[in-house]
Write an enzyme that holds these catalytic residues in place. Structure first.
Site, PDB file in Angstrom:
ATOM      1  N   GLU B  60     -33.889  11.726 -24.710  1.00  0.00           N
ATOM      2  CA  GLU B  60     -34.235  11.424 -26.104  1.00  0.00           C
ATOM      3  C   GLU B  60     -35.168  12.457 -26.722  1.00  0.00           C
ATOM      4  O   GLU B  60     -35.003  12.851 -27.875  1.00  0.00           O
ATOM      5  CB  GLU B  60     -34.861  10.029 -26.219  1.00  0.00           C
ATOM      6  CG  GLU B  60     -33.871   8.880 -26.057  1.00  0.00           C
ATOM      7  CD  GLU B  60     -33.525   8.566 -24.619  1.00  0.00           C
ATOM      8  OE1 GLU B  60     -34.134   9.165 -23.704  1.00  0.00           O
ATOM      9  OE2 GLU B  60     -32.646   7.715 -24.388  1.00  0.00           O
ATOM     10  N   HIS B 129     -36.440  -3.634 -23.424  1.00  0.00           N
ATOM     11  CA  HIS B 129     -35.398  -3.381 -24.414  1.00  0.00           C
ATOM     12  C   HIS B 129     -35.570  -4.227 -25.667  1.00  0.00           C
ATOM     13  O   HIS B 129     -34.609  -4.486 -26.373  1.00  0.00           O
ATOM     14  CB  HIS B 129     -34.009  -3.622 -23.807  1.00  0.00           C
ATOM     15  CG  HIS B 129     -33.564  -2.527 -22.894  1.00  0.00           C
ATOM     16  ND1 HIS B 129     -34.105  -2.339 -21.649  1.00  0.00           N
ATOM     17  CD2 HIS B 129     -32.641  -1.543 -23.048  1.00  0.00           C
ATOM     18  CE1 HIS B 129     -33.520  -1.285 -21.065  1.00  0.00           C
ATOM     19  NE2 HIS B 129     -32.631  -0.787 -21.899  1.00  0.00           N
TER      20      HIS B 129
END
Lengths: 384, 330
Positions: B60, B129
């Site tokens: 990322e 998450h």
């Protein structure tokens, strides 16, 4: 020498890791090798016909640039001690041959990005030294209007995409530039400068991996230039990684690489022209580890160096890039002692004028506080 | 007007901009060959090719940084965070480079970049998450942050985001990708900095954004039915810039407000909303502004625990009744 420093950064070996990328031989050399040997090596033309050695006039031109950087940086150190320069200050003293050599191969349209030891890159790309010094002095006439300081010089018009303050954080940006250059169908390249210290964090490894990957399709004309000055702040390469061959780390990402004696401007010049040409032609990344040394402290406030010995610094100073070049110029009868002194004297006067300009310039107008936060109508979203 | 899902509306906006502007490219993990984890970009690699729909490694920070570099060169990358939870790995790039490089370069560069992906919880993904990051990214000058909830707005705000010359943090209501709504064909660009009055009312203002807007609408129906109370629901939709005027005007009318957010209470968007209201409409208030927020725990997995961790209809209705002085504090 304290035991924990033994073997750190004193003797360097130059090895070309990828035979097909260079002359196909392993050039082993020690930092203490004689100038005669160096000269002999440099005068061999390279296989692809790129510039292997510079003529006298070219060397004088490069000498002047290195002197500009040296005297500019010394003026910065004085300005910092006088309290005229705030924040952090990182100077390039001892490393001049690296940026000077690589930027000799810069072509209009190319882009340059580096970390925070960024003054020479701006100066070499033609930024006005007055504007650079004024930036350090926090003045409105500064290169970035007094908003960035020493660590954030930019001159986008001249291809300088900035100095960045977070170690390793700028590296991914450079391969984005390189992708865009190919996407926009140009033959420009990115010169991406990084320090040895940045090669141990994730940003470097993620970026190198993607650069190698995109390069497979010719979509990443990025030249990685490692300014290996042996220390990330006060921690030597050997105290940072078990695998100290920094160029070879690029092997893991399919990026060919080599090392160069970063104290010898002619050696740097040879690899710079050859490597930039290759990157430009292939759209693939390439990496060069320039072995160099910061002969001054990491930052201007870092006076007491516990991490290296006086003896080590002294040894590297004997290979000072400016001293080595002077030796060559004298030996080849390009310049005499008097001309060298003349060049230095003139540059001192120039830099005196630069400092005077920075000192006398006005601080930025207070409205600058709120501008350049957003692009577009330059809308400011907070309260003034 | 045709009905489309949130997912289709989002894809339509990106497709339109890619067709009209070659500088627009998409980047992210599994967005090409795989079609996107949430199928937002499904089919686009076949249409635009791998140089414009770029499958990245799972890195990322690296690909976000590369996208920032592309944007500085005049491209308009739209980066997918598979979920915003992974953006912590890219936060150095987003905060230290994207948000600030224009400022510290003295205005020499622009960063026309969109980073998009699902935000918030509700589908039992548990602690690592499940995050709502609007306050985190909303904190930083240089970023724009939006959180559309309707298919209409997700298309219109994506059009605006791609055309914006600044980095835009585009927080999608991940739990609502399959929900349908009316979406106009063509250009329905929705400007940033304008809140949407999702339901008009006179007695109390419920302020929210993202999927909590739907919760507030359900509560408004219930209040009308059960208490004969007329609640106004404001969908903030643009976190930064924040439309303070619409909030203040509504409170001047209703004199009571409840701010609802999925994220944790401390230092959240609802706190900011409450603060703005007390600063700008203090004399109009008949009750303190109440915040309804997520429980101060990492998001749990079990369905019942997860439901208990997020604002419920009961909690919002109870808060509304408190500011209406119909119910004492629980």
């Amino acid at each position: 020498m304290p035991a924990h420093l033994a073997g750190d950064g004193v003797v360097v070996f130059f090895t070309q890791n990828v035979p097909q990328s260079g002359k196909g031989t392993t050039v082993a050399a020690e930092s203490q090798r004689t100038e005669e040997e160096s000269v002999e090596v440099r005068e061999e033309p390279s296989e692809n016909g790129a510039v292997a050695s510079a003529d006298g006039e070219h060397l004088v031109d490069l000498y002047k640039k290195m002197i500009l950087i040296r005297i500019f940086e010394e003026a910065c150190q004085r300005g910092f001690r006088q309290g005229k320069i705030g924040g952090y200050l990182h100077v390039y003293i001892g490393q001049e041959a690296v940026a000077t050599g690589f930027l000799d191969a810069f072509k209009e349209g190319d882009k340059v990005i580096t970390a925070y030891r960024d003054h020479p890159h701006a100066l070499l790309l033609g930024s006005d030294p007055k504007a650079v010094m004024a930036e350090l002095y926090g003045k409105g006439t500064g290169l970035v209007k007094g908003k960035g300081g020493s660590m954030h010089l930019f001159d986008v018009e001249r291809g300088f995409m900035g100095g960045y303050g977070i170690v390793g954080g700028h590296i991914p940006l450079g391969l984005g530039f390189a992708y865009a250059m190919r996407y926009q169908q140009t033959d420009h390249i990115t010169q991406l400068y990084l320090g040895d210290g940045s090669m141990h964090n994730g940003a470097f490894h993620e970026a190198a991996n993607m650069s190698g990957l995109w390069g497979k399709d010719g979509m990443n004309p990025c030249l990685f230039i490692i300014e290996n000055n042996q220390y990330g702040m006060g921690t030597s390469v050997a105290r940072s990684t078990a695998m100290t061959d920094l160029a070879a780390k690029f092997d893991a990402y399919g990026i060919e690489n080599e090392k160069v004696d970063g104290m010898d401007i002619e050696a740097v010049l040879e690899v710079a022209h050859r490597a930039t040409q290759r990157v430009r032609e292939t759209g693939r990344p390439y990496a060069v580890e320039a072995l160099t040394y910061r002969t001054v402290p990491h930052g201007a406030a870092d006076f007491f160096e516990k991490y290296r010995t006086k003896d080590e610094v002294k040894k590297w100073r004997e290979r000072d890039p400016i001293g080595l070049l002077e030796h060559k110029l004298l030996e080849r009868d390009v310049l005499d002692e008097e001309s060298l002194e003349e060049i230095k004297g003139e540059m001192k006067e120039t830099i005196d004028e630069v400092v005077r300009f920075a000192n006398e310039s006005e601080e930025p107008p207070i409205e600058e506080l709120y501008s350049d936060v957003y692009a577009g109508q330059d809308e400011y979203l907070g309260e003034e | 007007m045709p009905e489309k899902t949130y997912r289709e509306a989002l894809r339509e906006a990106m497709t339109q901009e890619m067709e009209s502007d070659e500088s627009v490219v998409l980047m992210g993990e599994d967005i090409g060959v795989y079609g996107g984890t949430h199928l937002i970009t499904d089919g686009l690699i076949d249409r635009f090719g791998p140089k414009r729909v770029i499958d990245t490694p799972i890195a990322e920070g690296g690909f976000t940084g590369a996208a920032i570099g592309m944007a500085m060169m005049g491209m308009r990358p739209v980066v997918e965070m598979m979920t915003w939870n992974f953006s912590f790995l890219a936060s150095d790039q987003i905060i230290q480079n994207a948000a600030k490089v224009r400022y510290f370069s003295g205005g020499q560069v622009e960063v026309p970049l969109v980073i998009r992906g699902p935000n918030g919880g509700g589908v039992q993904l548990s602690a690592q998450h499940t995050h709502s990051l609007e306050n985190m990214y909303g904190h930083f000058p240089g970023l724009k942050v939006v959180s559309p909830v309707t298919p209409h707005d997700v298309k219109g705000m994506m059009l605006t985001a791609i055309r914006d010359p600044n980095p835009v943090i585009f927080l999608e209501a991940g739990a609502l990708y399959g929900t349908k709504g009316e979406v106009p064909e063509g250009d329905n660009a929705v400007p940033f900095g304008k809140a949407r009055i999702a339901r008009e009312g006179d007695d109390v203002t419920l302020i929210s954004y993202g999927r909590q807007v739907n919760l507030c609408l359900r509560v408004a129906d219930r209040l009308e039915e059960e208490d004969d109370v007329s609640a106004e629901v404001i969908d903030v939709r643009s976190i930064r810039p924040l439309d303070e005027d619409t909030l203040v005007e509504s409170v001047k009318k209703t004199h009571r407000a409840v701010a609802v957010q999925e994220q944790w209470r401390l230092f959240g968007v609802a706190s900011e909303v409450a603060s703005i209201i007390q600063e700008k409409a203090f004399d109009y208030l008949d009750a303190p502004v109440i915040r309804v927020s997520g429980a101060e725990v990492p998001a749990p997995y079990a369905r019942n625990l997860e439901l208990a961790a997020f604002p419920s209809e009961e909690a919002v209705a109870s808060a509304a009744r408190q500011v209406l002085y119909q119910e004492v504090e629980a």
